[in-house]
Motif scaffolding. Sequence first.
Motif, PDB file in Angstrom:
ATOM      1  N   GLY A 110       0.825  -1.193   0.000  1.00 45.07           N
ATOM      2  CA  GLY A 110       0.000   0.000   0.000  1.00 45.07           C
ATOM      3  C   GLY A 110       0.861   1.244   0.000  1.00 45.07           C
ATOM      4  O   GLY A 110       2.092   1.167  -0.147  1.00 45.07           O
ATOM      5  N   PRO A 111       0.253   2.429   0.171  1.00 46.21           N
ATOM      6  CA  PRO A 111       1.019   3.681   0.163  1.00 46.21           C
ATOM      7  C   PRO A 111       2.140   3.652   1.204  1.00 46.21           C
ATOM      8  O   PRO A 111       1.922   3.278   2.357  1.00 46.21           O
ATOM      9  N   ALA A 112       3.330   4.063   0.781  1.00 44.00           N
ATOM     10  CA  ALA A 112       4.475   4.046   1.691  1.00 44.00           C
ATOM     11  C   ALA A 112       4.397   5.154   2.738  1.00 44.00           C
ATOM     12  O   ALA A 112       5.019   5.042   3.798  1.00 44.00           O
ATOM     13  N   TYR A 113       3.621   6.210   2.445  1.00 47.50           N
ATOM     14  CA  TYR A 113       3.583   7.371   3.337  1.00 47.50           C
ATOM     15  C   TYR A 113       2.145   7.802   3.585  1.00 47.50           C
ATOM     16  O   TYR A 113       1.302   7.723   2.674  1.00 47.50           O
ATOM     17  N   PRO A 114       1.848   8.305   4.767  1.00 47.69           N
ATOM     18  CA  PRO A 114       0.541   8.911   5.016  1.00 47.69           C
ATOM     19  C   PRO A 114       0.479  10.283   4.349  1.00 47.69           C
ATOM     20  O   PRO A 114       1.511  10.851   3.968  1.00 47.69           O
ATOM     21  N   PRO A 115      -0.707  10.855   4.205  1.00 46.43           N
ATOM     22  CA  PRO A 115      -0.832  12.129   3.480  1.00 46.43           C
ATOM     23  C   PRO A 115       0.055  13.247   4.009  1.00 46.43           C
ATOM     24  O   PRO A 115       0.616  14.017   3.226  1.00 46.43           O
ATOM     25  N   HIS A 116       0.214  13.352   5.341  1.00 54.10           N
ATOM     26  CA  HIS A 116       0.984  14.480   5.876  1.00 54.10           C
ATOM     27  C   HIS A 116       2.478  14.339   5.637  1.00 54.10           C
ATOM     28  O   HIS A 116       3.233  15.288   5.844  1.00 54.10           O
ATOM     29  N   VAL A 117       2.933  13.176   5.179  1.00 51.08           N
ATOM     30  CA  VAL A 117       4.349  12.953   4.913  1.00 51.08           C
ATOM     31  C   VAL A 117       4.645  12.950   3.411  1.00 51.08           C
ATOM     32  O   VAL A 117       5.747  13.304   2.980  1.00 51.08           O
ATOM     33  N   ARG A 118       3.650  12.591   2.593  1.00 52.96           N
ATOM     34  CA  ARG A 118       3.892  12.381   1.166  1.00 52.96           C
ATOM     35  C   ARG A 118       4.479  13.594   0.464  1.00 52.96           C
ATOM     36  O   ARG A 118       5.372  13.478  -0.382  1.00 52.96           O
ATOM     37  N   ALA A 119       3.989  14.769   0.784  1.00 55.72           N
ATOM     38  CA  ALA A 119       4.404  15.963   0.046  1.00 55.72           C
ATOM     39  C   ALA A 119       5.898  16.227   0.152  1.00 55.72           C
ATOM     40  O   ALA A 119       6.493  16.851  -0.735  1.00 55.72           O
ATOM     41  N   SER A 120       6.527  15.761   1.244  1.00 57.62           N
ATOM     42  CA  SER A 120       7.953  16.017   1.453  1.00 57.62           C
ATOM     43  C   SER A 120       8.845  14.926   0.879  1.00 57.62           C
ATOM     44  O   SER A 120      10.071  14.999   1.009  1.00 57.62           O
ATOM     45  N   GLN A 121       8.252  13.921   0.240  1.00 62.73           N
ATOM     46  CA  GLN A 121       9.019  12.783  -0.259  1.00 62.73           C
ATOM     47  C   GLN A 121       9.365  12.949  -1.735  1.00 62.73           C
ATOM     48  O   GLN A 121       8.609  13.548  -2.503  1.00 62.73           O
ATOM     49  N   ALA A 122      10.519  12.393  -2.121  1.00 60.46           N
ATOM     50  CA  ALA A 122      10.923  12.444  -3.529  1.00 60.46           C
ATOM     51  C   ALA A 122       9.912  11.738  -4.417  1.00 60.46           C
ATOM     52  O   ALA A 122       9.652  12.166  -5.538  1.00 60.46           O
ATOM     53  N   ASP A 123       9.345  10.630  -3.911  1.00 63.36           N
ATOM     54  CA  ASP A 123       8.312   9.903  -4.652  1.00 63.36           C
ATOM     55  C   ASP A 123       7.090   9.775  -3.750  1.00 63.36           C
ATOM     56  O   ASP A 123       6.929   8.790  -3.031  1.00 63.36           O
ATOM     57  N   PRO A 124       6.218  10.768  -3.781  1.00 64.33           N
ATOM     58  CA  PRO A 124       5.065  10.747  -2.864  1.00 64.33           C
ATOM     59  C   PRO A 124       4.107   9.592  -3.123  1.00 64.33           C
ATOM     60  O   PRO A 124       3.318   9.247  -2.247  1.00 64.33           O
ATOM     61  N   ASP A 125       4.183   8.998  -4.310  1.00 67.05           N
ATOM     62  CA  ASP A 125       3.283   7.891  -4.640  1.00 67.05           C
ATOM     63  C   ASP A 125       3.936   6.527  -4.444  1.00 67.05           C
ATOM     64  O   ASP A 125       3.403   5.510  -4.907  1.00 67.05           O
ATOM     65  N   ALA A 126       5.055   6.503  -3.728  1.00 70.46           N
ATOM     66  CA  ALA A 126       5.767   5.242  -3.516  1.00 70.46           C
ATOM     67  C   ALA A 126       4.898   4.249  -2.761  1.00 70.46           C
ATOM     68  O   ALA A 126       4.043   4.630  -1.944  1.00 70.46           O
ATOM     69  N   LEU A 127       5.135   2.961  -3.027  1.00 72.12           N
ATOM     70  CA  LEU A 127       4.444   1.884  -2.340  1.00 72.12           C
ATOM     71  C   LEU A 127       5.419   1.156  -1.421  1.00 72.12           C
ATOM     72  O   LEU A 127       6.638   1.222  -1.599  1.00 72.12           O
ATOM     73  N   ALA A 128       4.858   0.469  -0.428  1.00 73.93           N
ATOM     74  CA  ALA A 128       5.661  -0.349   0.485  1.00 73.93           C
ATOM     75  C   ALA A 128       4.899  -1.632   0.765  1.00 73.93           C
ATOM     76  O   ALA A 128       3.663  -1.679   0.664  1.00 73.93           O
ATOM     77  N   THR A 129       5.637  -2.664   1.115  1.00 75.45           N
ATOM     78  CA  THR A 129       5.040  -3.953   1.451  1.00 75.45           C
ATOM     79  C   THR A 129       5.449  -4.332   2.863  1.00 75.45           C
ATOM     80  O   THR A 129       6.624  -4.238   3.219  1.00 75.45           O
ATOM     81  N   LYS A 130       4.478  -4.726   3.668  1.00 74.37           N
ATOM     82  CA  LYS A 130       4.727  -5.130   5.054  1.00 74.37           C
ATOM     83  C   LYS A 130       4.140  -6.521   5.288  1.00 74.37           C
ATOM     84  O   LYS A 130       3.204  -6.946   4.591  1.00 74.37           O
ATOM     85  N   PRO A 131       4.651  -7.239   6.312  1.00 74.80           N
ATOM     86  CA  PRO A 131       4.214  -8.623   6.530  1.00 74.80           C
ATOM     87  C   PRO A 131       2.943  -8.777   7.360  1.00 74.80           C
ATOM     88  O   PRO A 131       2.464  -9.903   7.535  1.00 74.80           O
ATOM     89  N   PHE A 132       2.400  -7.672   7.902  1.00 78.16           N
ATOM     90  CA  PHE A 132       1.168  -7.717   8.689  1.00 78.16           C
ATOM     91  C   PHE A 132       0.195  -6.671   8.166  1.00 78.16           C
ATOM     92  O   PHE A 132       0.595  -5.662   7.569  1.00 78.16           O
ATOM     93  N   THR A 133      -1.088  -6.895   8.413  1.00 79.98           N
ATOM     94  CA  THR A 133      -2.105  -5.868   8.199  1.00 79.98           C
ATOM     95  C   THR A 133      -2.801  -5.579   9.524  1.00 79.98           C
ATOM     96  O   THR A 133      -2.845  -6.428  10.425  1.00 79.98           O
ATOM     97  N   SER A 134      -3.343  -4.362   9.644  1.00 82.40           N
ATOM     98  CA  SER A 134      -4.102  -3.983  10.831  1.00 82.40           C
ATOM     99  C   SER A 134      -4.949  -2.771  10.463  1.00 82.40           C
ATOM    100  O   SER A 134      -5.142  -2.488   9.279  1.00 82.40           O
ATOM    101  N   ALA A 135      -5.461  -2.053  11.467  1.00 80.45           N
ATOM    102  CA  ALA A 135      -6.292  -0.882  11.200  1.00 80.45           C
ATOM    103  C   ALA A 135      -6.020   0.207  12.225  1.00 80.45           C
ATOM    104  O   ALA A 135      -5.591  -0.064  13.355  1.00 80.45           O
ATOM    105  N   ARG A 136      -6.239   1.436  11.763  1.00 78.05           N
ATOM    106  CA  ARG A 136      -6.111   2.620  12.612  1.00 78.05           C
ATOM    107  C   ARG A 136      -7.315   3.507  12.339  1.00 78.05           C
ATOM    108  O   ARG A 136      -7.478   4.041  11.248  1.00 78.05           O
ATOM    109  N   LEU A 137      -8.177   3.659  13.352  1.00 76.01           N
ATOM    110  CA  LEU A 137      -9.381   4.474  13.242  1.00 76.01           C
ATOM    111  C   LEU A 137      -9.145   5.806  13.921  1.00 76.01           C
ATOM    112  O   LEU A 137      -8.561   5.866  15.020  1.00 76.01           O
ATOM    113  N   VAL A 138      -9.614   6.889  13.290  1.00 84.05           N
ATOM    114  CA  VAL A 138      -9.401   8.232  13.820  1.00 84.05           C
ATOM    115  C   VAL A 138     -10.696   9.037  13.725  1.00 84.05           C
ATOM    116  O   VAL A 138     -11.517   8.808  12.827  1.00 84.05           O
ATOM    117  N   THR A 139     -10.857   9.994  14.636  1.00 88.24           N
ATOM    118  CA  THR A 139     -11.996  10.916  14.548  1.00 88.24           C
ATOM    119  C   THR A 139     -11.591  12.227  13.893  1.00 88.24           C
ATOM    120  O   THR A 139     -12.366  13.186  13.903  1.00 88.24           O
TER     121      THR A 139
END
Length: 335
Positions: A110-139
Amino acid sequence: MMTYRRAALIALAASLAACQTAPERERKVISTVERPEPGTARTPGNESGWQMVWADEFDGDEIDIGKWQFDVDCWGGGNNERQCYTDSSRNARIEDGILRIIARKESHTGPAYPPHVRASQADPDALATKPFTSARLVTRGKAAWQYGRIEIRARLPQGQGTWPAIWMLPEDNAYGTWAASGEIDILEAVNLGVPCAKCPGGVENTILGTLHFGGLWPDNALNSSEMHAPEVLEGFHTYGIIWAPGVIEWTLNGQVFARKEAGSWWSVNSADPLAPFDKPFHLILNLAVGGGLPEERGLGGVDESGYPKSLDVDWVRVWQCRPEGASDAGCTGKR
């Protein structure tokens, strides 16, 4: 649960301690607090002056998207955590009136960076692969509060590498990026149930309540309280804070076990002693796997057996002072 998180803090502990920006201020305070004697702890739920302003009892068939949104990325929280956060019902759903945030041992890209980090990255659309999945819920963008009493009834997962967190970030970074605008960790626990020589019963049972503040990373600071709580290894318990101008207290099952006051925190971009904890903050619920804090404690690394594992939440409730209760000691944090 830090935005740029504890792995960076640990790696930079020496440089933080040596920082000369504010030499009179302790940059890293971690204290172990004793369990209050029975009958001696303050119980805010028994006090007058509170009015419920927001709640989710998770009694519907689906997660209420009017109250929550999902963070979706494989960033690892800035701590080398090993999960991708998704918005899949495999990782977050309601079952029998319980919100279940489920970590699974499965590769995901999935996306390598969250939205608040992407703009500062050389490749804001970079992908990353991790060995686990989970969830983060926010208000974020849906509900945020400045002061109040916040409680979450939850059952915590166990095992080396598990890192459940109930925490808050500023709705707007009024004093700058992390950690100048603050972070409030209501509850963190890592590696629950694994062997621990210093813990009652011989297994890890520590809960943490922490504030992050100070300067922009890496000139951030923290003030944390840890307490052994063997009961959290079994069943549901209620974790909370009471947050008033100049004071934040932490509760377990409704009783205060830690208290921090203005003067023990600050923001480099404000002379106001209440800053940065004088602005609205939103709530975050997540289950991380691995990363600096759990992997450097306990048995080390991540035990990949026993998955899926879940952080189960029975309800979330938020109270604030009634207008007529504005002078009530419980609401205002006065003693």
